[in-house]
Design an enzyme around this catalytic site. Structure first.
Site, PDB file in Angstrom:
ATOM      1  N   HIS A   7       0.881  -1.170   0.000  1.00  0.00           N
ATOM      2  CA  HIS A   7       0.000   0.000   0.000  1.00  0.00           C
ATOM      3  C   HIS A   7       0.921   1.223   0.000  1.00  0.00           C
ATOM      4  O   HIS A   7       1.685   1.434   0.944  1.00  0.00           O
ATOM      5  CB  HIS A   7      -0.913  -0.003   1.222  1.00  0.00           C
ATOM      6  CG  HIS A   7      -1.514   1.317   1.551  1.00  0.00           C
ATOM      7  ND1 HIS A   7      -2.208   2.062   0.632  1.00  0.00           N
ATOM      8  CD2 HIS A   7      -1.517   2.045   2.703  1.00  0.00           C
ATOM      9  CE1 HIS A   7      -2.631   3.178   1.204  1.00  0.00           C
ATOM     10  NE2 HIS A   7      -2.204   3.194   2.460  1.00  0.00           N
ATOM     11  N   TYR A   9      -6.638   8.556  -0.133  1.00  0.00           N
ATOM     12  CA  TYR A   9      -6.993   9.363   1.029  1.00  0.00           C
ATOM     13  C   TYR A   9      -5.934  10.450   1.221  1.00  0.00           C
ATOM     14  O   TYR A   9      -4.787  10.321   0.770  1.00  0.00           O
ATOM     15  CB  TYR A   9      -7.119   8.510   2.301  1.00  0.00           C
ATOM     16  CG  TYR A   9      -5.871   7.752   2.699  1.00  0.00           C
ATOM     17  CD1 TYR A   9      -4.841   8.374   3.417  1.00  0.00           C
ATOM     18  CD2 TYR A   9      -5.712   6.407   2.376  1.00  0.00           C
ATOM     19  CE1 TYR A   9      -3.709   7.691   3.783  1.00  0.00           C
ATOM     20  CE2 TYR A   9      -4.578   5.711   2.756  1.00  0.00           C
ATOM     21  CZ  TYR A   9      -3.577   6.354   3.454  1.00  0.00           C
ATOM     22  OH  TYR A   9      -2.448   5.669   3.821  1.00  0.00           O
ATOM     23  N   ASP A  25     -27.148 -23.742  10.930  1.00  0.00           N
ATOM     24  CA  ASP A  25     -28.393 -24.506  10.805  1.00  0.00           C
ATOM     25  C   ASP A  25     -28.190 -25.472   9.654  1.00  0.00           C
ATOM     26  O   ASP A  25     -27.569 -25.128   8.656  1.00  0.00           O
ATOM     27  CB  ASP A  25     -29.616 -23.594  10.602  1.00  0.00           C
ATOM     28  CG  ASP A  25     -29.712 -23.036   9.196  1.00  0.00           C
ATOM     29  OD1 ASP A  25     -28.675 -22.575   8.658  1.00  0.00           O
ATOM     30  OD2 ASP A  25     -30.821 -23.026   8.616  1.00  0.00           O
ATOM     31  N   GLU A  71     -34.552 -34.003  -2.408  1.00  0.00           N
ATOM     32  CA  GLU A  71     -33.129 -33.870  -2.699  1.00  0.00           C
ATOM     33  C   GLU A  71     -32.646 -35.265  -3.067  1.00  0.00           C
ATOM     34  O   GLU A  71     -32.914 -36.240  -2.351  1.00  0.00           O
ATOM     35  CB  GLU A  71     -32.354 -33.351  -1.485  1.00  0.00           C
ATOM     36  CG  GLU A  71     -32.663 -31.903  -1.151  1.00  0.00           C
ATOM     37  CD  GLU A  71     -31.988 -31.416   0.125  1.00  0.00           C
ATOM     38  OE1 GLU A  71     -32.168 -30.233   0.450  1.00  0.00           O
ATOM     39  OE2 GLU A  71     -31.293 -32.218   0.790  1.00  0.00           O
TER      40      GLU A  71
END
Length: 844
Positions: free
Chosen positions: A230, A261, A552, A654
């Site tokens: 950077h 910036y 889940d 499925e």
């Protein structure tokens, strides 16, 4: 003894933290705060600046991010920096040069509202000029102002934390100590060998920034990041800043369209860029401290890469950069860490127990990560949900050097980019192809990627359905709303509801849990009762210790000692680690990843039974093959594992076969389905339109660690007596009134002030009709978790957690989208579906 005096190296430790930048210092301090002792903090460099990215970072913090996780980590870091007395609030303005960027700033305004970051505002060019008088306002169209922005002295912060950790003798600090190797015994860290001796330890934290992959590799683990350049310079002395009495007295500028910036630094101006070409290094190629002119992460500046960016900066701040008295005082190619998906890499590695990663963390998240990782190590989870940054999320191909460098290079220029919520990566594609891929490509599939798999999102071959369904198919006029979307999705949905559709579900992760201890192991993890008959299919939440969602998934019981876990590809590797972590210590159960051995097709729609009946003699009736069961079928010459469940609310199955038989299964279904009007349908139907009409929740959207099962409307049935992770917390939650309730809403009016209809995409704040934020009793703001069309009901559907007092059917509310408010109505409270609320279609 002083830190530079090389204190004696402890021979044993409860935990060793490698790396004394802001992250390592913070982790060490927070571990001591949580009661840990006998800790060691190592760094191969000197203190207080050992030579990592903390020492040269620009150190400014903008709190607004579209990610809740990153925003929460940043806000927590600001709180800690302020408490340490090292944070200077300056304000910051992100400026737009284009209309597209202005719209992105409106999105940022909404994200600020969702996360409770206030005040924020959109500014005109003249208003920007009032706050930053040296800016050339004629080149911008506006700005987004965040007064909470500031700068921090990260080296001082790290020193304070380190010293606090040392108080009371809980932490030993050892600079100038290089890690040479890491010993692993029986899958767990046992020892770290350094240039000054060995330390026996069972817990090791890698907080080494750009060196992290190298250190992890010593233990046989992977931290998939790459060091990247950077560029930044500082110019001065700046005449306007000549009388400055503080390091910063003007708001920081983010020139977003130029990917740059500009910020005051005393009497100088610092300019940084994310617009130059990606410049990547290997961790092994970072120079040593001795070979570095400044530090190992401050490399020689390549002016040719920065020249175009300097011209962009000159356009924005000509008063400073056109002044001949202002010269370049400092210029570096500074190193930072990039990851393949732009997220930090946190948590215990899946390869080695006791080896924790705290990598790819920027200054703005450092103390927040330190506190959160210390909580995770202590309590099994953090106050802030870190699942998006979990080191266990990566699949094997995502850890390869080619993938890490390709995605990181692509992501570098997106640091300040305008990134659509559904935006797809372009690099390193076609890595995982299902056996149906050639057929899907021939049907004009538009592929999205999931965990490396190429999955059709919609099919060009279904374009003719647009005419068939006419006005029932929605259209989107605004380009942003229509990007990565097609009206064909709606048409496929309607064809599925009327006839049938086949779906490629091969991105599922398939894990088999086997052995005499398999039942006890699965009971320990799954919230639902798993001591069920062979052939039963159970959908279950998986909980965190405090009762939030860890996952889940669906589990099939295939035998007395055999359970098959089916979970989403994006979270599959994290689920694999979670189940593996909870296997019995006696070896009576084992876990096997069969993802690459099996493929899956979903067949759903009112004609699904007729289609399957054409190729099998097995009983497919509701009585012969009930909902939520699975068994083997003979489909033509193929033995197929069929699971009768549905994520789209239709009759169907499925269908699982070994991957080498997948193409034949597709062909059998395609030929049998032809007379019944079967179509191929994409994940746009499976994951959005079909799901939302049924009010089905999705992990990472509605379900995460911030909300519990009761709030999600999923606390149906009794709680099993067997112990499972999160059970005590879940029982307490059942006994309490929920702070929020997951509700389904519809949009009443889409017309914007510009005269075109707009469609939310998710993440937007839900408000009162007057525009006030909705905040529940836990301080969480309501926001849209999922958004999409419901073609069968003719409504645009949103899901959101709402405070209990407004969780009422018919309640009128509003959603902010692109700085405008749109009226919405609560359609359902809890999990009752909008389409087929009795679930008769799926269960028939």
């Amino acid at each position: 003894m002083s830190e530079q005096g090389a204190p004696s190296l402890p021979r044993t430790a409860r935990a060793v933290v490698i790396g004394a930048g802001i992250v390592g210092n913070s982790i060490a301090y927070h571990l001591t705060r949580l009661g840990w002792s006998d800790l060691v903090l190592l760094d191969k460099g000197p203190l207080p600046n050992p030579g990592g990215s903390t020492g040269h970072a620009s150190n400014f913090i903008f709190p607004v991010d579209h990610s809740r996780e990153i925003s929460e980590l940043t806000l927590e870091s600001i709180r800690q920096y302020s408490e340490l007395g090292v944070f200077t609030r300056s304000g910051g303005i992100e400026v737009a040069r284009t209309e597209a960027r202005l719209e992105e700033l409106r999105r940022r305004l909404a994200s600020a509202g969702s996360w409770g970051i206030e005040p924020v505002s959109l500014l005109t060019p003249a208003e920007v000029k009032e706050l930053i008088p040296f800016i050339e306002e004629s080149v911008i169209l506006g700005g987004f102002s965040t007064p909470a922005v500031g700068v921090v002295d990260s080296l001082r912060a790290g020193t304070i934390m380190r010293e606090r950790g040392q108080e009371g003798g809980a932490l030993a600090v050892c600079p100038n100590t290089e890690v040479l190797s890491i010993d692993v015994e029986r899958g767990r860290v046992s020892r770290v060998r350094t240039s000054r001796g060995d330390i026996e330890t069972r817990t090791l934290v890698v907080a080494c920034g750009v060196w992290s992959p190298r250190i992890a590799r010593l233990a046989g683990a992977a931290i998939p990041l790459t060091p990247a350049v950077h560029q930044m310079i500082e110019v001065g002395p700046v005449p306007r800043f000549a009388a400055a009495t503080k390091s910063i007295e003007f708001p920081i500028i983010r020139d977003m369209d130029a990917f740059m910036y500009e910020r005051q630094d005393g009497r100088g101006l610092e300019i940084g860029s994310y617009a130059h070409r990606p410049i990547l290094l290997d961790p092994d190629d970072i120079p040593s401290i001795e070979a570095s002119a400044l530090s190992p992460t401050e490399l020689p500046f390549t002016a040719e890469d920065f020249a175009p960016q300097l011209e962009h900066a000159r356009e924005l701040v000509p008063e400073i950069l056109d002044d001949p008295s202002v010269g370049v005082r400092y210029a570096i190619n500074g190193l930072l860490s990039l990851t393949p998906d732009g997220q930090p890499i946190l948590g215990e590695t899946p390869e080695v127990a006791g080896l924790w990663s705290a990598a790819a963390v920027w200054i703005k998240e450092g103390p927040g990560v330190g506190k959160s990782l210390a909580e995770w190590m202590t309590h099994g989870e953090a106050e802030i949900d870190l699942q998006g940054s979990d080191v266990a999320r990566f699949h094997a191909h995502q850890k390869t050097r080619v993938h890490v460098r390709a995605r990181s290079a692509e992501g570098f220029n997106k640091t300040y980019g305008i990134v659509h919520p559904a935006e797809q990566w372009g690099s390193n594609r076609n890595v995982r192809l299902s056996p149906f891929w050639e057929r899907e490509r021939a049907l004009g599939a538009f592929f999205f990627e999931a965990a490396g798999w190429e999955r059709p999102h919609w099919y060009g071959s279904n374009a003719a359905l647009l005419e068939e369904f006419g006005a029932r198919v929605s259209r989107r006029e605004a380009e942003w709303d229509a990007r990565w979307w097609s009206p064909i999705i709606d048409a496929e949905h309607l064809a599925m509801r009327e006839r049938a559709a086949i779906f490629d579900l091969s991105a599922f992760c398939i894990l088999d849990l086997l052995g005499p201890g398999a039942l006890d192991a699965v009971q320990r993890v799954a919230m639902r009762q798993m001591d069920v008959a062979d052939g039963r299919v159970v959908y279950t939440p998986v909980l965190t210790p405090t009762g939030g969602f860890r996952s889940d998934l669906t589990i099939m019981r295939l035998g007395e000692e055999h359970f098959r876990i089916v979970t989403g590809g994006l979270h599959g590797m994290a689920d694999l680690k979670w189940f593996a972590d909870h296997l019995p210590a006696d070896g009576s159960a084992r876990l096997v990843d069969l993802t690459s051995a099996w493929c899956t097709i979903g067949l759903w729609g009112p004609r699904a039974r007729e289609i399957l009946a054409a190729i099998t003699r097995d009983d497919l009736s509701a009585e012969g093959f009930p909902f939520a069961t699975c068994r083997s079928l003979e489909l033509g010459p193929l033995p197929v594992l069929a699971s009768r469940i549905s994520y789209v609310g239709e009759l169907g199955w499925e269908l699982y076969v070994p991957i080498e038989q997948g193409a034949m299964l597709w062909d059998l279904l395609w030929e049998a389905g032809g007379p019944h009007g079967v179509i191929p349908a994409g994940i746009g139907v499976y994951g959005t339109t079909g799901r939302l009409e049924k009010c089905y929740r999705a992990f990472g959207f509605e379900l995460d660690g911030a909300y519990d099962v009761v709030e999600a409307g999923m606390a149906w049935g009794s709680v099993k007596p067997q112990g499972f992770v999160g059970r005590d917390a879940h029982l307490r939650q059942r006994d309490s009134d929920p702070a929020a309730i997951l509700c389904t809403l519809s949009v009443d009016e889409h017309r914007s002030a510009s005269g075109i209809d707009r469609y939310m995409l998710g993440g937007e704040p839900v408000l009162t009709p007057e525009g006030r934020p909705l905040v529940d009793s836990k301080g969480r703001r309501s926001r849209v978790t999922s958004a999409g069309q419901g073609p069968s009901i003719g409504k645009y559907i949103l899901m959101a957690y709402l405070p209990a007092d407004v969780s009422n059917i018919g309640e009128r509310l509003a959603v902010e989208y692109m700085a405008e408010r749109y009226p919405v109505t609560v359609e359902a409270v809890g999990s009752t579906p909008l389409f087929d609320p009795a679930n008769s279609r799926a269960r028939g």
